[in-house]
Design a protein around this motif. Structure first.
Motif, mmCIF file in Angstrom:
data_model
loop_
_atom_site.group_PDB
_atom_site.id
_atom_site.type_symbol
_atom_site.label_atom_id
_atom_site.label_comp_id
_atom_site.label_asym_id
_atom_site.label_seq_id
_atom_site.Cartn_x
_atom_site.Cartn_y
_atom_site.Cartn_z
ATOM 1 N N GLN A 88 38.232 40.330 35.321
ATOM 2 C CA GLN A 88 39.487 40.168 36.052
ATOM 3 C C GLN A 88 40.002 41.486 36.604
ATOM 4 O O GLN A 88 40.543 41.542 37.710
ATOM 5 C CB GLN A 88 40.531 39.541 35.120
ATOM 6 C CG GLN A 88 40.123 38.208 34.509
ATOM 7 C CD GLN A 88 40.057 37.103 35.541
ATOM 8 O OE1 GLN A 88 40.362 37.312 36.710
ATOM 9 N NE2 GLN A 88 39.654 35.924 35.130
ATOM 10 N N GLY A 90 41.605 32.918 35.248
ATOM 11 C CA GLY A 90 42.805 33.390 34.562
ATOM 12 C C GLY A 90 43.969 32.466 34.768
ATOM 13 O O GLY A 90 45.113 32.889 34.853
ATOM 14 N N ASP A 138 47.052 30.146 34.689
ATOM 15 C CA ASP A 138 48.277 30.145 33.890
ATOM 16 C C ASP A 138 48.381 31.390 33.025
ATOM 17 O O ASP A 138 48.885 31.340 31.903
ATOM 18 C CB ASP A 138 48.329 28.884 33.024
ATOM 19 C CG ASP A 138 49.780 28.443 32.774
ATOM 20 O OD1 ASP A 138 50.655 28.842 33.563
ATOM 21 O OD2 ASP A 138 50.014 27.732 31.799
ATOM 22 N N HIS A 139 47.904 32.505 33.550
ATOM 23 C CA HIS A 139 48.001 33.783 32.833
ATOM 24 C C HIS A 139 49.067 34.620 33.528
ATOM 25 O O HIS A 139 48.865 35.099 34.638
ATOM 26 C CB HIS A 139 46.653 34.504 32.856
ATOM 27 C CG HIS A 139 46.565 35.630 31.874
ATOM 28 N ND1 HIS A 139 47.408 36.717 31.919
ATOM 29 C CD2 HIS A 139 45.749 35.845 30.816
ATOM 30 C CE1 HIS A 139 47.106 37.555 30.953
ATOM 31 N NE2 HIS A 139 46.103 37.044 30.253
#
Length: 854
Positions: free
Chosen positions: A410, A437, A439-440
């Motif tokens: 990421q 990623g 809902d991060h």
């Protein structure tokens, strides 16, 4: 690097220290030779043989006498265990251990220094043995043939108690696969032995195949046989109830030789000449829990200038054949093409040349995948040794003895987003980050920061639009995999821009023919995907067209003063209130931006209508999902849309150190306020084309910033074009906060004349100015004289004390007074009690005085 290999197991670190400690313990006990650990000069013999379904790793090594040792590394306890020793110099072809670790199956060949270890010598045998190892006891010869045999125990999905029967697959180089039933019993306590070693029932699973792949995690066997020179892919599912079923047959448009033979994921591919991998075809099957079925295929290389590979997306009904340029003729390819399963993506990797992340969940547009060429450092991020892709994103490097988990990096992808200037790379990287990623909050915050600083960086698509749609989609996708058919994944519907270095051809392919009629788990989802392809025309993706029509109808009724059933409107507004409550419950931190501080009826109506329409859409097409769960999914989805817009605004306000006090009009606008106004304008453009709701108060805030930042002629242009909406809250504040200077009078008048009549009447009463009095008087006269019919009147006009000697005005005021006195007029003027004929007379005189300059 876009892809990271996170180590789960390393022979050097997880096994070698244990072997040395075993050797030291043996030496201390006075043991001589043969102990597990005598391998200082035989490190190259230490290698992985197999990875079982439970994650346990089987390895082998030889001591200085050539004795073959088998060991097991338990991935849960991270402990090593010595399984068995063959006191002969043999070469291990294959090995597998049952789930209880009571039986070991191994296939071995004689090894001679004169010949290569991967060739059977004349007269030599490949021995396939079954060994009792709890404790070490009998050895049963299963096969002794002049062809290679691979072994694989089946692992049931239920491992809560020891099984009385085990099942072993034998895969023969003679192109057949057998399943052996092995019954065991316990003797003398925990001792496990074969119940009837002289009679082990066998049944034929497959034959006449040219390629086969084992899925250890899902206990599936894929294989290809040739029917009339046509390749047909088949799949067998092994179940815990000792049964196996042929699940589907699917024709494959690839060229395979009847004389060829290739195995994938049946242990270490040690028999293949690793130096000539680039001369062989590559073929593998990848699936994931959402019901995807991909076949990745690369034929033998026939050119050093380009490479071709195909992906058959059976769950989508089409294939894509990619041709990637390799650069100059001198760019020699010595390594084979590697396919890696990354759940929602498949990575295609050619060391030193390119790295292609293929979006298998949404493969229709090439821009939703990410293609990186030799110009990027990423193409050399993985080992150049052959990699084997196992289930669950596991990657096995046979040469180094490492088992790793492949994950998208990421941090690298976020940095890549900041640095790349190419639209298709931004699109591909954005979707990679969001899918992995999802809902991060940290990743979303980083993307929003990037968007805020690169608001106009994309020319092929709307950056805000794409982010809002994709992020909202992934926020509820885990709830059900059918969402990819029902909700938009991207705002881009077509992509015609070429991507340098790669071309593709898309073709429809025959769908797999399912051989069973009852489905569970993965097979139910795959069958659902296939049924969707067959029968779902047109597509079922949700759009707001129905909401748009109904919203315009409601707003039109509101402007004209007509309203349909109050119960209907109240239900819509209640839906909006649920969304706002759901949003506030998820975000407890106070917002800097002054949103959600007014009713904003139009946006609440739009919000509520979208809740109603989206809920109906999902209830129609989502089978087997509770209504209450669907209602919550709808609230979460629309709340996410609004929250992302709020976050973009919040980020820009904090970055530019803005505060609600900037909306005071006592000073000139700053560059920061211009920037935020521009961002809000881009947000408005992004949501308007998709007809998405905005947070209540957005238009008010946008308009007030526009008044603060824009010259009058630009401001009026924005208003007339519908970019700035004159909300009642915004105009009320302008009337109260701005003084009556000549500049502000011109601004106020220009705004009032652009207001709808009902709002305009309210606003005029807030502005104590002859101009507003004139407008109020005109509206009053217009209402009084509506449907007025001229009647004969007396020529004498009554003069009241103090009346003006201006006969036309006197006559006109008398008519108005008569109209006001009628009951019909009073009914029409209900709610306008502060305006009468006297008010009109005074306003007329003031206006005339101003015109004459008196």
């Amino acid at each position: 690097m876009a892809l990271r290999l996170v180590s789960d197991f390393d022979l050097r670190k997880d096994v070698l220290p244990w072997l040395r400690s075993q050797r030291a313990a043996s030496a201390a006990a006075g043991a001589r030779g043969g102990g597990p650990g005598v391998l200082e000069n035989n490190y190259e013999s230490l290698r992985i043989l197999n990875v079982e379904r439970n994650g346990n790793i089987i390895y082998t090594y030889k001591d200085d006498k050539g004795n073959v040792f088998f060991g097991l590394y338990d991935c849960r306890t991270r402990q090593n265990e010595h399984l068995y020793t063959f006191e002969k110099d043999l070469h291990v072809v294959s090995c597998s251990v049952n789930s209880e670790r009571t039986l070991l199956a191994a296939s071995l060949v004689h090894f001679t220094k004169e010949g290569r270890k991967n060739e059977l010598q004349p007269g030599s045998k490949c021995l396939t043995l079954l060994v009792e190892i709890h404790p070490v006891n009998n050895v049963k010869v299963l096969k002794a043939v002049d062809s290679y045999i691979w072994v694989q125990f089946l692992y049931p999905h239920v491992e809560s108690h020891p099984l009385a029967e085990n099942h072993l697959l034998l895969i023969s180089e003679e192109k057949y696969i057998e399943k052996i039933h092995i019954q065991v019993i316990q003797e003398d306590g925990n001792r496990v032995v074969l119940k009837d070693s002289g009679h082990l029932p066998r049944e034929r699973v497959a034959e006449d195949f040219v390629w086969a792949q084992w899925d250890m995690s899902e206990q599936r066997l894929y294989y290809i046989d040739l029917k009339k020179s046509r390749s047909v892919l088949k799949c067998i599912q092994f179940s815990a109830d000792e049964k196996f079923n042929l699940m589907f047959e699917a024709p494959l448009d690839i060229t395979l030789s009847d004389s060829g033979f290739k195995l994938v994921n049946f242990g270490c591919d040690d028999l293949q000449d690793q130096e000539n991998l680039s001369k062989h075809l590559t073929l593998c099957v990848f699936t994931n829990h959402t019901g995807t079925l991909c076949v990745c295929y690369s034929p033998k290389f026939d050119s050093w200038e380009k490479i071709t590979y195909s992906v058959f997306y059976f769950h989508k009904g089409h294939s894509k054949t990619f041709t990637a340029a390799l650069g100059s003729v001198d760019s020699h390819v010595t390594k084979g093409l590697t396919f890696l399963n990354l759940d929602y993506y498949v990575a295609v990797y050619l060391p030193g040349h390119f790295f292609h992340l293929l979006n298998i969940q949404h493969p229709d547009l090439i821009c939703h995948s990410l293609f990186l060429t030799g110009n990027n450092e990423v193409v050399d991020m993985l080992p150049h040794s052959p990699l084997q892709s196992l289930s669950g994103s596991l990657v096995l490097d046979w040469c180094s003895g490492k088992l790793s988990r492949a994950v998208l990096n990421q941090s690298y992808l976020l940095q890549f987003l900041w640095n790349t200037r190419l639209d298709y790379e931004k699109m591909g990287a954005l979707h990679c980050v969001l899918s992995w990623g999802r809902d991060h909050p940290f990743l979303e915050a980083k993307i929003i920061q990037w968007i805020s600083e690169n608001i106009s960086a994309c020319h092929s698509f709307d950056l805000i639009q794409e982010f809002i749609i994709a992020s909202s989609y992934w926020s509820i996708y885990p709830e059900t995999s059918d969402m990819d058919k029902l909700l938009p994944y991207s705002s881009v519907l077509a992509w015609n821009t070429e991507i340098p270095g790669i071309t593709l051809v898309t073709e429809e392919i025959p769908l797999p023919f399912m051989k069973v009629h009852s489905f569970k788990g993965y097979w139910e989802k795959l069958n659902s995907n296939l049924e969707y392809i067959k029968y779902s025309k047109p597509h079922l993706l949700y759009n707001n067209s129905m909401v748009q029509r109904e919203w315009h109808s409601l707003i039109s009724e509101e402007k004209t003063g007509r309203r349909r059933s109050m119960v209907y409107v109240r239900n819509i507004l209640d839906n909006a209130m649920k969304v706002i409550s759901n949003l506030e419950a998820r975000n407890l931190e106070p917002r800097l931006t002054p949103l959600f501080q007014e009713e904003d009826n139009p946006q609440r109506l739009l919000m509520g209508l979208m809740v109603s329409e989206l809920k109906d859409h999902l209830l129609r097409h989502l089978q087997g999902v509770e209504k209450k769960k669907i209602e919550q999914m709808v609230l979460d989805y629309i709340s996410k849309l609004l929250d992302l817009i709020c976050q973009i605004l919040e980020t820009s306000w904090r970055k530019h150190h803005l505060h609600p006090s900037v909306l005071h009009f006592s000073r000139r606008a700053s560059a920061a306020e211009f920037t935020v106004f521009h961002i809000m304008t881009r947000i408005l453009k992004a949501t308007t084309s998709l007809f998405l709701p905005l947070p209540p108060g957005f238009h008010t805030l946008h308009t007030l910033l526009g008044v603060h930042c824009l010259p009058l002629h630009n401001l009026l242009h924005y208003i007339d074009d519908g970019v700035l909406l004159l909300t009642e809250t915004a105009v009320t504040r302008l009337m109260k906060d701005l003084d009556n200077s000549e500049k502000n009078e011109k601004l106020k008048f220009s705004i009032i004349v652009r207001l709808p009549p009902l709002i305009g009447q309210k606003i005029c009463r807030l502005w104590d100015h002859p101009m507003s009095s004139n407008i109020i008087s005109r509206n009053h006269v217009k209402r009084l004289l509506l449907n007025y019919k001229k009647e004969p009147r007396s020529s004498m006009i009554d003069k009241s004390p103090g009346s003006v000697e201006f006969l036309p005005l006197n006559y006109f005021i008398e008519i108005l007074t008569d109209r006001e006195s009628s009951s019909q007029a009073l009914y029409a003027l209900e709610g306008h009690d502060n305006v009468d004929a006297k008010f009109v007379e005074e306003a007329a005189l003031k206006h005339t005085t101003m015109l004459l300059g008196l």
